[in-house]
Design an enzyme around this catalytic site. Structure first.
Site, PDB file in Angstrom:
ATOM      1  N   ILE A 253      15.106 -15.676 -14.957  1.00 60.26           N
ATOM      2  CA  ILE A 253      14.158 -16.752 -15.352  1.00 60.26           C
ATOM      3  C   ILE A 253      15.024 -18.126 -15.622  1.00 60.26           C
ATOM      4  O   ILE A 253      14.268 -19.079 -15.025  1.00 60.26           O
ATOM      5  CB  ILE A 253      13.549 -16.368 -16.936  1.00 60.26           C
ATOM      6  CG1 ILE A 253      12.931 -14.980 -17.041  1.00 60.26           C
ATOM      7  CG2 ILE A 253      12.351 -17.526 -17.133  1.00 60.26           C
ATOM      8  CD1 ILE A 253      11.880 -14.441 -15.851  1.00 60.26           C
TER       9      ILE A 253
ATOM     10  N   CYS B  39      23.292 -15.854 -21.859  1.00 57.38           N
ATOM     11  CA  CYS B  39      22.328 -15.678 -21.229  1.00 57.38           C
ATOM     12  C   CYS B  39      23.017 -15.916 -19.799  1.00 57.38           C
ATOM     13  O   CYS B  39      23.867 -16.692 -19.324  1.00 57.38           O
ATOM     14  CB  CYS B  39      21.341 -16.703 -20.992  1.00 57.38           C
ATOM     15  SG  CYS B  39      20.185 -16.587 -19.634  1.00 57.38           S
TER      16      CYS B  39
ATOM     17  N   ASN C 245      16.199  -9.511 -14.621  1.00 58.99           N
ATOM     18  CA  ASN C 245      15.665 -11.018 -14.425  1.00 58.99           C
ATOM     19  C   ASN C 245      16.541 -12.073 -14.233  1.00 58.99           C
ATOM     20  O   ASN C 245      17.878 -12.142 -14.724  1.00 58.99           O
ATOM     21  CB  ASN C 245      14.766 -10.970 -15.749  1.00 58.99           C
ATOM     22  CG  ASN C 245      15.413 -11.778 -16.798  1.00 58.99           C
ATOM     23  OD1 ASN C 245      15.561 -12.817 -16.946  1.00 58.99           O
ATOM     24  ND2 ASN C 245      15.905 -10.812 -17.731  1.00 58.99           N
TER      25      ASN C 245
ATOM     26  N   LYS D  39      11.009 -17.201 -27.192  1.00 55.91           N
ATOM     27  CA  LYS D  39      11.915 -17.574 -25.733  1.00 55.91           C
ATOM     28  C   LYS D  39      12.937 -18.863 -26.275  1.00 55.91           C
ATOM     29  O   LYS D  39      12.851 -19.533 -26.965  1.00 55.91           O
ATOM     30  CB  LYS D  39      10.816 -18.140 -24.736  1.00 55.91           C
ATOM     31  CG  LYS D  39      11.458 -18.608 -23.684  1.00 55.91           C
ATOM     32  CD  LYS D  39      11.866 -17.518 -22.720  1.00 55.91           C
ATOM     33  CE  LYS D  39      12.555 -17.884 -21.529  1.00 55.91           C
ATOM     34  NZ  LYS D  39      13.514 -16.833 -20.995  1.00 55.91           N
ATOM     35  N   ALA D  40      13.850 -18.679 -25.509  1.00 57.61           N
ATOM     36  CA  ALA D  40      14.861 -19.482 -25.563  1.00 57.61           C
ATOM     37  C   ALA D  40      14.554 -21.286 -25.698  1.00 57.61           C
ATOM     38  O   ALA D  40      13.682 -21.377 -24.702  1.00 57.61           O
ATOM     39  CB  ALA D  40      16.274 -19.358 -24.553  1.00 57.61           C
TER      40      ALA D  40
ATOM     41  N   LYS E 255      23.788 -14.108 -30.512  1.00 55.64           N
ATOM     42  CA  LYS E 255      23.244 -13.118 -29.533  1.00 55.64           C
ATOM     43  C   LYS E 255      24.570 -12.748 -28.478  1.00 55.64           C
ATOM     44  O   LYS E 255      24.787 -13.840 -27.882  1.00 55.64           O
ATOM     45  CB  LYS E 255      22.108 -13.568 -28.915  1.00 55.64           C
ATOM     46  CG  LYS E 255      21.781 -12.305 -27.789  1.00 55.64           C
ATOM     47  CD  LYS E 255      20.022 -12.319 -27.852  1.00 55.64           C
ATOM     48  CE  LYS E 255      19.573 -11.378 -26.900  1.00 55.64           C
ATOM     49  NZ  LYS E 255      18.328 -11.545 -26.451  1.00 55.64           N
TER      50      LYS E 255
END
Ligand SMILES: Cc1cc2nc3c(=O)[nH]c(=O)nc-3n(C[C@H](O)[C@H](O)[C@H](O)COP(=O)(O)OP(=O)(O)OC[C@H]3O[C@@H](n4cnc5c(N)ncnc54)[C@H](O)[C@@H]3O)c2cc1C
Ligand SMILES: Cc1cc2nc3c(=O)[nH]c(=O)nc-3n(C[C@H](O)[C@H](O)[C@H](O)COP(=O)(O)OP(=O)(O)OC[C@H]3O[C@@H](n4cnc5c(N)ncnc54)[C@H](O)[C@@H]3O)c2cc1C
Ligand SMILES: Cc1cc2nc3c(=O)[nH]c(=O)nc-3n(C[C@H](O)[C@H](O)[C@H](O)COP(=O)(O)O)c2cc1C
Ligand SMILES: Cc1cc2nc3c(=O)[nH]c(=O)nc-3n(C[C@H](O)[C@H](O)[C@H](O)COP(=O)(O)O)c2cc1C
Ligand code: FES
Ligand code: FES
Lengths: 259, 313, 313, 259
Positions: free
Chosen positions: B71, B130, B69, B45-46, B165
């Site tokens: 989060i 993100c 999502n 996870k980040a 990413k």
């Protein structure tokens, strides 16, 4: 923790849009803790994509049978309602932390308060408590008399009061109205239902207790952080500031989380 | 014998399959289902410098063949990850990729430098994409110059290879990829989620508390395949491909599009055994199709046929 | 009585539902299934100045909850449309929107001017977003300045209101929308398809001969809803919303996101009666939810509650 | 042209992965033209999304029954193969232009050449031709002997030669090998199968004829332009430069389109 294709042994509409389904398979033997849930895949393909969390309502180890009770609401649960005996169902579970039983001694009294589809997990709990020799008193809240289910089953286990919002049966009003009218001498309460109800029950309660929460889930196993709730100040000092409902819960001590 | 091995910068993998960041925590949950040593690698996870509480709930919503999502990069913060999560992963003999996020360049640089010194960390994955954080993140992912600058600065401090990413929410993904390649990225991860929304018609409000969320799952697969196809022809660094992979055939599609390895996100939620089951069915499918080496099909869709041995069906 | 009427620039519609361009030909095929007068409006296939042969086949591929297409703007050309297709539509008493495409500004201007003079044409829809043509089109759709210039020039010659159809394949959809609004667009259509690809793992090659194609269908719905939500708050012109609508609840979602009317594309292929069935089930669902006027829920997701009357369930 | 929920009256695997399904309903009475197809929705939901085109293989107006024969290949046809008797199937059709019968007089001879799942539409054609008093000769091509289907049924209608690519039954080789070996005195040919086969059949044929084409489809009704093929020079002079396989075809005069 496993994924198993359980075989459906029964499916019945017990109240409008409320279904009781029984399922059989090996993994049932691990379903010993009331308040846990299973994460159900309602179709073979990817539509709908996500699993649906449904509480364990009852387990018969003799018959290797799990009972769930659910409301056919959205697409997923409607597909579930369309399944037939002998179909299989992909079930992941048991998941999460259930209601702790050892907080109550033999001869003590537990108040169980459930609303709507929050009622099912309380039934397995009631059975387990009665088995321990705990007195179980139950308050079940419904919208109207047609919606009532599990009344008879709970009555066999102890005192029960039913409330309806429209007064069509039992106490007119909410479960908290019944709580306020009734005997306040219980040692612990256990509740499951919509969040406003949980809040009201917690406020009205004359003892400590346990609440079971709901949240939209991704993984159901604690990996995606979709389903968190805030830990209360007191409990966050002990560690993390949040709790994962799927893996730290769905059952929490009433003071442990902010609701 | 089918050769499933993959060699990517920093990553010696026994197969091309790893879980995607954010869909696998730090591994502990899925370790209760199977031995993580079966994986090609693991992406955690980040991680941000400080602990993050993330967004309010609801954080997920289901959509047709996908999910949203938001989060909000909830994570226990760098210190906790260094002290608890990464050490726990030492028991496994698989490459560990740490996904790094932040609000400022300094955040990224600090976390990257620190994490890259941890002995069982094999590579970093810079999460510049993100869609669910309000500050930072999103800008890094849509401006090639800023993405390049960040990459360069992180490369300067990192002890391990750096994968960037990429966000699919851009007009020109090739431009983004080339910018970070030029800035020194060792590899690319793509794609992150598409920005989406779902409205509950009963309340009239967005289902997700954060209003918008990131769309993942099979719905986005065609976009991922297209972007990997375009980018892999334009850069010389390897791509870890992801976005909607649910079957072994999907993995083959991503490899043929130009990915050198793949990551599995949402599929883990549908089936907790997704990764190991995909690894074994990938091998079966390769045998059926007469493919004896993963490497031989990477970029098959755009490479000239002569360089590839693929028996026809 | 439920009020389904919609008044948009140039379009007096008895309900908010129309077929989307390219998914309904020029109406003749679906007229064999039902009376087109049931529709709120009709949007016809993209028209270019000259006849276009389009792309080689295969032109479509199925994906999870979606499909890819690369028709390549095949159409019989302006002359033929003027002489055969538009006159045929005169028998119907519904607004006709003509989707206009081209390679150059001059193409667009010429077709727009000519078509806008046809008496049963109610509005133009500038297709600056088709991902499947090699020249033109795509640039218009991703550069706000060019899109604005095109809009301005077309507005200068058009006798009817001009809707600009936006591409979702951009970093900043709001910027695009504002640019064309400022340039005089009377409305927006959104979204066109997402650029995607599918590879046939048996051949190793893209399924679609054009390699990439436009992704439509339920898969893209969350992206469409998000973009409409964002854009409707930033502009003052109405939006015709589309992208994956398959149910009456989807229509309500688009309206609540901020669309003033909706268009149905791919769903026509799944069910040739999709449009009339959606129109009638929309009315049923509105009754169930206690919504008595379509107008009252437009933008419901972001408007303050006080301005909206929506009975809770 | 309608969409109807037809009831499945039979489903049988008649060769490896080749299924014969019979369906009953009102719309069957409109299915009178051999060579037309139906566009089938294989699931209730949106996964898979698109309909599947399947040829009409036979129709019994007495029984109001449609027969289709299909290969369970990808996801959609595999779902179709999983359907059971009494399930319903959402069928759009009949669609397209079939084989013209009036080109052949009583007593004349037709050569039917089919390969694999191109064979089914030829069966309804053969029946219709025989009814008109046309002599039907059939050549059916398969990969290997196990794959053979409809042989008996065609035999009842006239001469038949079967070819297998591996020589395990009938003529060793392709349908064109059988064409070259056999009597060339026929008045028209009708063929359906993979495009390379159609090309070879057209080249080997001793007469004019008709070919049935396949293409990936969107709408199936002529609206989306997914399924076009090029009109041959000669026929494009008559009008449009392309043909829509779903609505102008799937059957074309052999010279009408470029294959
Ligand atoms: C721990 C737990 C136990 C539960 N036990 C029961 C039970 O015993 N009986 C019962 O009837 N219901 C129970 N629920 C609620 C049940 O999960 C939802 O009603 C169900 O997921 C709705 O799915 P759907 O397909 O009907 O709705 P959809 O609208 O199609 O669902 C869309 C998405 O939202 C999620 N979702 C929608 N409503 C809820 C909700 N209330 N809670 C969590 N996720 C939701 C779905 O899981 C799905 O991912 C429980 C929920 C949780 C979290
Ligand atoms: C006019 C016509 C008549 C046909 N008649 C028959 C028949 O009688 N029996 C039979 O077995 N097959 C027939 N086919 C082929 C049949 O349509 C395909 O085998 C089927 O669509 C494949 O679907 P799937 O779900 O198995 O494959 P998938 O791979 O899941 O299909 C994905 C998509 O591609 C399309 N597709 C894949 N292969 C083909 C193909 N060969 N032709 C057209 N579309 C394709 C599908 O329709 C779907 O949209 C016919 C095709 C056409 C065009
Ligand atoms: C719940 C969830 C959380 C995610 N968290 C992260 C994250 O922390 N960092 C990141 O780079 N990507 C994150 N992603 C994106 C995934 O890593 C992946 O790129 C994306 O989901 C597409 O793959 P999939 O379709 O297989 O899920 C997250 C995705 C999901 C669904
Ligand atoms: C086969 C096909 C052809 C299309 N042709 C056009 C076109 O000519 N012009 C245009 O503006 N959009 C075209 N579109 C895009 C649609 O109008 C619509 O924007 C898109 O498909 C999203 O809506 P949907 O998901 O309901 O299909 C086409 C879409 C499809 C599927
Ligand atoms: S649902 Fe994934 S952490 Fe709870
Ligand atoms: S499939 Fe749409 S035109 Fe033929």
């Amino acid at each position: 923790m496993i994924v198993e294709q359980l075989r459906i042994t029964g499916q019945e509409e017990i109240a409008p849009r409320i279904y009781r389904m029984t399922l059989k398979g090996d993994s049932v033997q691990t379903m010993t803790e009331p308040g846990q849930f299973v994460h159900v895949k309602v179709s073979d393909g990817i539509d709908p994509l996500l699993r649906r969390p449904i509480s364990i309502c009852d387990v018969s180890q003799d018959k290797q049978e799990l009972t769930i009770i659910y409301r056919a609401e959205g697409r997923g649960t409607r597909l579930l309602a369309a399944k037939k005996t002998d179909d299989t169902l992909d079930v992941l579970g048991p998941l999460g932390q259930g209601f702790p039983l050892d907080s109550l001694q033999k001869g003590s009294t537990a108040l169980l308060v459930g609303g709507g589809v929050g009622i099912p997990p309380l039934y397995y709990l009631a059975k387990k408590l009665v088995k321990r020799g705990v007195n179980v008193r139950t308050i079940l809240g419904f919208r109207q008399s047609e919606d009532i289910f599990l009344e008879k089953e709970f009555r066999e286990l102890g005192d029960i009061v039913v409330t309806t919002e429209d007064g069509s049966k039992g106490v007119h009003g909410f479960v908290t109205d019944a709580m306020n009218q009734a005997d306040k001498s219980y040692d612990s309460f256990f509740t499951c239902g919509p969040v406003p109800m949980l809040r009201a029950v917690k406020a009205a309660a004359a003892s400590d207790g346990f609440i079971s929460l709901e949240e939209r889930m991704g993984c159901g196993v604690g990996a995606c952080l979709a389903c968190v709730c805030e830990a209360s100040d007191a409990s966050s000092q002990e560690g993390k500031k949040y709790r994962k409902i799927c893996s730290d819960g769905p059952v929490f001590r009433a003071g442990e989380v902010v609701i | 014998m089918i050769n499933m091995n993959r060699e990517l910068p920093g990553l010696s993998m026994k197969n091309p399959v790893m879980p995607a960041s954010g869909c696998f925590g730090f591994g502990q949950e899925y370790a209760r289902f199977y031995d993580l040593n079966k994986l090609g690698a693991i992406t955690v996870k980040a991680v941000t410098a400080e602990e993050r509480a993330g967004n309010p709930v609801p954080r997920v919503a289901e959509t047709e063949s996908g999910m949203l999502n938001a989060i909000g990069l909830q994570n226990p913060g760098l210190e906790h990850v260094l002290q608890h999560e990464l050490p726990w992963l030492e028991q496994y003999d698989i490459p560990v990729i740490v996904n790094v996020a932040g609000n400022t360049m300094e955040d990224y640089i600090y976390v990257s430098e620190t994490v890259s010194r941890v002995k069982n960390v094999s590579a970093l994955e810079l999460n510049i994409s993100c869609p669910n954080v309000k500050v930072g993140g999103i800008q890094f992912g849509s401006d090639p110059a800023i993405a390049a600058e960040l990459t360069k600065k992180v490369k300067a401090v990192s002890q391990v290879p750096v994968y960037v990413k990429l966000s699919p929410n851009v007009t020109d993904i090739v431009e983004m990829a080339k910018a970070v390649e030029e800035a020194g990225a060792d590899g690319l991860s793509m794609i992150n989620t598409l920005l989406g929304m779902k409205i509950d018609i009963n309340t009239g409000k967005p289902v997700i508390a954060n209003r918008t969320g990131g769309l993942s799952g099979p719905a986005i697969k065609p976009v991922a395949v297209r972007m990997i196809y375009q980018v892999s022809q334009a850069v010389d660094i390897p791509i870890i491909g992801m976005g909607g992979i649910h079957t072994a055939d999907d993995i083959l599609e991503f490899l043929m599009a130009g990915a050198s390895a793949v990551a599995i996100g949402t599929a883990n939620f549908v089936n907790p055994f997704a990764c190991p089951e995909l690894i074994s069915s990938l091998e079966t499918r390769m045998a059926e199709l007469g493919i004896d080496d993963v490497e031989s099909i990477v970029g098959r869709s755009w490479k000239t046929c002569s360089s590839v041995s693929l028996s026809s069906r």
